[in-house]
Design a protein around this motif. Structure first.
Motif, PDB file in Angstrom:
ATOM      1  N   ILE A   1     -14.759 -35.722 -10.171  1.00  0.00           N
ATOM      2  CA  ILE A   1     -14.893 -34.561  -9.279  1.00  0.00           C
ATOM      3  C   ILE A   1     -16.329 -34.072  -9.332  1.00  0.00           C
ATOM      4  CG2 ILE A   1     -14.114 -32.202  -8.835  1.00  0.00           C
ATOM      5  CD1 ILE A   1     -11.551 -33.123 -10.587  1.00  0.00           C
ATOM      6  N   ASP A   2     -17.039 -34.211  -8.216  1.00  0.00           N
ATOM      7  CA  ASP A   2     -18.379 -33.633  -8.143  1.00  0.00           C
ATOM      8  C   ASP A   2     -18.219 -32.128  -7.978  1.00  0.00           C
ATOM      9  OD1 ASP A   2     -18.906 -36.409  -7.918  1.00  0.00           O
ATOM     10  OD2 ASP A   2     -20.789 -35.973  -6.870  1.00  0.00           O
ATOM     11  N   PHE A   3     -18.963 -31.382  -8.786  1.00  0.00           N
ATOM     12  CA  PHE A   3     -18.738 -29.941  -8.919  1.00  0.00           C
ATOM     13  C   PHE A   3     -20.083 -29.224  -8.826  1.00  0.00           C
ATOM     14  CE2 PHE A   3     -18.558 -26.113 -11.461  1.00  0.00           C
ATOM     15  CZ  PHE A   3     -17.274 -25.607 -11.305  1.00  0.00           C
TER      16      PHE A   3
ATOM     17  N   ALA B   1     -13.478 -34.319  -4.381  1.00  0.00           N
ATOM     18  CA  ALA B   1     -12.707 -35.417  -4.993  1.00  0.00           C
ATOM     19  C   ALA B   1     -13.369 -36.709  -4.534  1.00  0.00           C
ATOM     20  CB  ALA B   1     -11.240 -35.347  -4.564  1.00  0.00           C
ATOM     21  N   CYS B   2     -14.209 -37.241  -5.401  1.00  0.00           N
ATOM     22  CA  CYS B   2     -15.178 -38.286  -5.026  1.00  0.00           C
ATOM     23  C   CYS B   2     -14.525 -39.450  -4.263  1.00  0.00           C
ATOM     24  CB  CYS B   2     -15.869 -38.814  -6.287  1.00  0.00           C
ATOM     25  SG  CYS B   2     -17.090 -40.094  -5.944  1.00  0.00           S
ATOM     26  N   PRO B   3     -15.084 -39.786  -3.094  1.00  0.00           N
ATOM     27  CA  PRO B   3     -14.505 -40.873  -2.273  1.00  0.00           C
ATOM     28  C   PRO B   3     -14.909 -42.278  -2.703  1.00  0.00           C
ATOM     29  CG  PRO B   3     -15.752 -39.256  -0.941  1.00  0.00           C
ATOM     30  CD  PRO B   3     -16.146 -39.062  -2.369  1.00  0.00           C
ATOM     31  N   GLN B   4     -15.584 -42.392  -3.850  1.00  0.00           N
ATOM     32  CA  GLN B   4     -16.083 -43.707  -4.275  1.00  0.00           C
ATOM     33  C   GLN B   4     -14.910 -44.682  -4.481  1.00  0.00           C
ATOM     34  OE1 GLN B   4     -17.888 -46.576  -4.695  1.00  0.00           O
ATOM     35  NE2 GLN B   4     -19.584 -45.324  -5.410  1.00  0.00           N
TER      36      GLN B   4
ATOM     37  N   SER C   1     -18.417 -39.099   1.662  1.00  0.00           N
ATOM     38  CA  SER C   1     -19.248 -39.042   0.463  1.00  0.00           C
ATOM     39  C   SER C   1     -19.188 -37.643  -0.126  1.00  0.00           C
ATOM     40  CB  SER C   1     -20.707 -39.378   0.802  1.00  0.00           C
ATOM     41  OG  SER C   1     -21.274 -38.355   1.609  1.00  0.00           O
ATOM     42  N   CYS C   2     -19.548 -37.520  -1.408  1.00  0.00           N
ATOM     43  CA  CYS C   2     -19.587 -36.200  -2.038  1.00  0.00           C
ATOM     44  C   CYS C   2     -20.687 -35.335  -1.406  1.00  0.00           C
ATOM     45  CB  CYS C   2     -19.802 -36.339  -3.543  1.00  0.00           C
ATOM     46  SG  CYS C   2     -18.345 -36.958  -4.413  1.00  0.00           S
ATOM     47  N   GLU C   3     -21.803 -35.946  -1.042  1.00  0.00           N
ATOM     48  CA  GLU C   3     -22.856 -35.173  -0.386  1.00  0.00           C
ATOM     49  C   GLU C   3     -22.351 -34.621   0.948  1.00  0.00           C
ATOM     50  OE1 GLU C   3     -27.113 -36.316  -0.537  1.00  0.00           O
ATOM     51  OE2 GLU C   3     -26.883 -36.599   1.620  1.00  0.00           O
TER      52      GLU C   3
ATOM     53  N   ALA D   1     -24.932 -36.994  -6.406  1.00  0.00           N
ATOM     54  CA  ALA D   1     -23.718 -37.142  -5.607  1.00  0.00           C
ATOM     55  C   ALA D   1     -23.802 -38.427  -4.798  1.00  0.00           C
ATOM     56  CB  ALA D   1     -23.564 -35.941  -4.675  1.00  0.00           C
ATOM     57  N   CYS D   2     -22.647 -39.056  -4.575  1.00  0.00           N
ATOM     58  CA  CYS D   2     -22.653 -40.204  -3.664  1.00  0.00           C
ATOM     59  C   CYS D   2     -22.951 -39.708  -2.250  1.00  0.00           C
ATOM     60  CB  CYS D   2     -21.345 -40.992  -3.749  1.00  0.00           C
ATOM     61  SG  CYS D   2     -19.859 -40.111  -3.243  1.00  0.00           S
ATOM     62  N   SER D   3     -23.571 -40.575  -1.465  1.00  0.00           N
ATOM     63  CA  SER D   3     -24.114 -40.166  -0.163  1.00  0.00           C
ATOM     64  C   SER D   3     -23.927 -41.314   0.835  1.00  0.00           C
ATOM     65  CB  SER D   3     -25.606 -39.857  -0.312  1.00  0.00           C
ATOM     66  OG  SER D   3     -26.296 -41.043  -0.687  1.00  0.00           O
TER      67      SER D   3
ATOM     68  N   ILE E   1     -25.731 -44.458  -0.193  1.00  0.00           N
ATOM     69  CA  ILE E   1     -25.126 -45.286  -1.264  1.00  0.00           C
ATOM     70  C   ILE E   1     -24.085 -46.229  -0.669  1.00  0.00           C
ATOM     71  CG2 ILE E   1     -23.543 -45.162  -3.246  1.00  0.00           C
ATOM     72  CD1 ILE E   1     -25.120 -42.740  -4.221  1.00  0.00           C
ATOM     73  N   TYR E   2     -23.256 -45.712   0.248  1.00  0.00           N
ATOM     74  CA  TYR E   2     -22.216 -46.575   0.822  1.00  0.00           C
ATOM     75  C   TYR E   2     -22.814 -47.630   1.730  1.00  0.00           C
ATOM     76  CZ  TYR E   2     -19.099 -43.477  -1.564  1.00  0.00           C
ATOM     77  OH  TYR E   2     -18.462 -42.799  -2.572  1.00  0.00           O
ATOM     78  N   GLN E   3     -23.966 -47.307   2.346  1.00  0.00           N
ATOM     79  CA  GLN E   3     -24.680 -48.326   3.120  1.00  0.00           C
ATOM     80  C   GLN E   3     -25.146 -49.444   2.187  1.00  0.00           C
ATOM     81  OE1 GLN E   3     -28.055 -46.673   5.229  1.00  0.00           O
ATOM     82  NE2 GLN E   3     -28.047 -48.330   6.734  1.00  0.00           N
TER      83      GLN E   3
HETATM   84 ZN   LIG Z   1     -18.860 -39.126  -4.973  1.00  0.00          ZN
END
Ligand SMILES: [Zn+2]
Length: 202
Positions: free
Chosen positions: A38-40, A179-182, A115-117, A98-100, A103-105
């Protein structure tokens, strides 16, 4: 410590939420399924330009991971929240961003991956607020270690279902949680599956 079971709300996997936590109130964050990072973030609700800083927190605590009794500090070195209870083994992360979308690219995911961002700004927008940057997150239950050659090691959470952390607000704060989508690395468990979490303000 007040009971929180009757006040729990669910945050859907892959999504974020922003909530107000008044000074003196507690916020409980539950890892319902045990494997969700969990990014907080906490921000001063009177001035969002004063926000949680992991750099200041590590400096002030002389510690990489806050423990029960430690505060989370702002970029003005003021205490935003104090961690007052942690039923997990205490493995959280203050090192990674945070994932962005970028990152997914890099991972080769299709455009539009949550993404968390993205969740941070979407959640702030839902309560009518904006911020021109993405502050460093406190990554609850995220298992990130530093290896002997200073390498960063990402692994599945070591928390178990129902583990929770409790914070007491030291000022009126806005808290954003994602709730991180990674779903590419095992940061949300070895099956790479984001899951719902729960939280309560009590
Ligand atoms: Zn994330």
């Amino acid at each position: 410590m007040s009971d929180f079971s009757g006040s729990l709300q669910t945050l859907q996997a892959r999504y974020g939420v922003a909530i107000a936590v008044p000074k003196g109130k507690d916020l409980v964050v539950v890892n319902t399924h045990g494997t969700q990072a969990i990014d907080f973030w906490a921000l001063n609700s009177a001035n969002l330009d004063e926000f949680q800083s992991m750099e200041h927190t590590r400096s002030r605590l002389s510690r990489v991971i806050p423990k029960v009794g430690d505060a989370i500090y702002s970029n003005r070195r003021a205490a935003l929240l104090t961690l007052t209870e942690d039923t997990s083994p205490g493995v959280h992360d203050t090192l990674l961003c945070a994932c962005s979308p970028e990152i997914y690219q890099e991972h080769g995911c299709a455009p539009g991956h949550r993404s968390c961002e993205g969740n941070f700004h979407e959640a702030l927008g839902a309560i009518g607020k904006t911020l021109g940057c993405t502050p460093p997150p406190f990554n609850l239950f995220m298992n990130v270690a530093v290896g002997p050659d200073s390498e960063v090691i990402r692994a599945a959470p070591v928390s178990k279902p129902g583990d929770y952390v409790r914070f007491q607000a030291e000022m009126d704060v806005v808290v954003v949680m994602s709730a991180c989508p990674q779903d590419v690395t095992p940061i949300n468990g070895d099956d790479c599956t984001p899951r719902d979490i729960q939280y309560a303000v009590v």
